[in-house]
Design a protein around this motif. Structure first.
Motif, short mmCIF file in Angstrom:
data_model
loop_
_atom_site.label_atom_id
_atom_site.label_comp_id
_atom_site.label_asym_id
_atom_site.label_seq_id
_atom_site.Cartn_x
_atom_site.Cartn_y
_atom_site.Cartn_z
N VAL A 26 0.29 -1.14 -4.90
CA VAL A 26 1.27 -1.55 -5.91
C VAL A 26 1.47 -3.05 -5.77
O VAL A 26 1.73 -3.55 -4.68
CB VAL A 26 2.61 -0.81 -5.73
CG1 VAL A 26 3.65 -1.32 -6.72
CG2 VAL A 26 2.43 0.69 -5.86
N LYS B 291 -3.18 -0.14 -15.63
CA LYS B 291 -2.04 0.55 -15.01
C LYS B 291 -0.94 -0.45 -14.66
O LYS B 291 -0.50 -0.57 -13.52
CB LYS B 291 -2.46 1.35 -13.79
CG LYS B 291 -3.39 2.48 -14.15
CD LYS B 291 -3.76 3.31 -12.96
CE LYS B 291 -4.68 4.40 -13.44
NZ LYS B 291 -5.66 4.79 -12.49
N HIS C 236 2.67 4.71 -11.53
CA HIS C 236 2.56 3.99 -12.81
C HIS C 236 3.32 4.74 -13.91
O HIS C 236 4.08 4.14 -14.67
CB HIS C 236 1.10 3.81 -13.20
CG HIS C 236 0.89 3.32 -14.59
ND1 HIS C 236 1.30 2.06 -15.00
CD2 HIS C 236 0.35 3.91 -15.68
CE1 HIS C 236 1.00 1.90 -16.28
NE2 HIS C 236 0.42 3.01 -16.71
N GLY D 241 -1.00 6.89 -7.09
CA GLY D 241 -0.77 5.67 -7.86
C GLY D 241 -0.54 5.94 -9.34
O GLY D 241 0.23 5.24 -9.99
N ASN E 154 -3.89 3.43 -2.56
CA ASN E 154 -3.29 2.87 -3.77
C ASN E 154 -2.50 1.62 -3.40
O ASN E 154 -1.88 1.57 -2.34
CB ASN E 154 -2.37 3.90 -4.42
CG ASN E 154 -3.14 5.13 -4.87
OD1 ASN E 154 -3.89 5.07 -5.83
ND2 ASN E 154 -2.98 6.23 -4.16
N THR F 253 9.62 0.48 -3.67
CA THR F 253 8.29 1.09 -3.64
C THR F 253 8.18 2.09 -2.51
O THR F 253 7.68 3.21 -2.70
CB THR F 253 7.21 0.00 -3.51
OG1 THR F 253 7.33 -0.88 -4.63
CG2 THR F 253 5.81 0.60 -3.48
N GLU G 190 0.86 -1.18 0.00
CA GLU G 190 0.00 0.00 0.00
C GLU G 190 0.90 1.23 0.00
O GLU G 190 1.91 1.27 0.70
CB GLU G 190 -0.89 0.01 1.24
CG GLU G 190 -1.99 -1.01 1.19
CD GLU G 190 -2.94 -0.88 2.37
OE1 GLU G 190 -3.24 0.25 2.79
OE2 GLU G 190 -3.37 -1.94 2.85
N THR H 97 -5.55 2.08 -8.20
CA THR H 97 -5.76 3.40 -7.60
C THR H 97 -7.21 3.51 -7.13
O THR H 97 -8.13 3.08 -7.81
CB THR H 97 -5.45 4.53 -8.60
OG1 THR H 97 -6.26 4.35 -9.77
CG2 THR H 97 -3.99 4.54 -8.98
N VAL I 285 -0.60 -1.10 -10.61
CA VAL I 285 -1.07 -0.16 -9.61
C VAL I 285 -2.59 -0.11 -9.63
O VAL I 285 -3.20 0.12 -10.68
CB VAL I 285 -0.50 1.27 -9.86
CG1 VAL I 285 -0.97 2.23 -8.78
CG2 VAL I 285 1.02 1.25 -9.94
N GLU J 229 7.56 6.07 -2.67
CA GLU J 229 6.43 6.65 -1.93
C GLU J 229 6.92 7.79 -1.01
O GLU J 229 6.33 8.87 -1.01
CB GLU J 229 5.76 5.58 -1.08
CG GLU J 229 4.68 6.15 -0.18
CD GLU J 229 4.20 5.17 0.89
OE1 GLU J 229 3.00 5.18 1.18
OE2 GLU J 229 5.03 4.39 1.42
#
Length: 154
Positions: free
Chosen positions: A114, A81, A21, A17, A112, A141, A12, A107, A105, A145
């Motif tokens: 991943v 995505k 992507h 998101g 979001n 990730t 998450e 969204t 992803v 983020e």
């Protein structure tokens, strides 16, 4: 023992998101700036970044060593995505006959998700499943983020 396998990691994120992507689809050269302790370089080897058929060369740090990979941007699905890379050359192919990475992803407003999926075929039964790569993708990730959240709050 099966030589082929599939592993999935879902993470998450609190960042956008769509931006995540777009980064992997069209701007992979920016990934090293966002996660320099794991991915040091991404260069176009052939084709145009963001287009199916382009080939990228990556330098990254995994399992305590510097590694390389040459990837083919195999597929982009805007509706879902998702972006799919196939490993053409590099350290992973010392252990695996085939290695494919899917980044998807989902969204939903501020929520979001991943999903990293790796499909692989081992060279032999003694090769371990690539579980440490899922930890690697989680770190990548979360680094992205963190950068996106801190940039959005400035």
């Amino acid at each position: 023992m099966a030589l082929s396998g599939k592993l999935v990691a879902q993470i998450e994120i609190k960042s956008n998101g769509d931006v995540f992507h777009e980064l992997w689809k069209a701007n992979p050269h920016d990934v090293p700036k966002l996660t320099p302790t794991t991915i040091q370089k991404c260069e176009t080897h052939s084709g145009e970044a963001g287009t199916v058929g382009s080939v990228l060369f990556w330098n990254y740090f995994h399992d305590g060593k510097d590694s390389v990979a040459k990837t083919l941007l195999h597929d982009i699905d805007e509706e879902k995505k998702s972006v799919t890379f196939k490993i053409l050359e590099g350290d992973l192919l010392e252990l695996y006959k085939n290695f494919i990475i899917h980044i998807h992803v989902d969204t939903n407003g501020l929520n979001n998700l991943v999903t990293w999926t790796v499909e692989y075929e081992k060279l032999n039964a003694n090769v371990p499943d690539p579980n440490t790569l899922l930890d690697f993708y989680r770190k990548v990730t979360k680094d992205i983020e963190t950068h996106h959240v801190s940039t959005a709050s400035n």
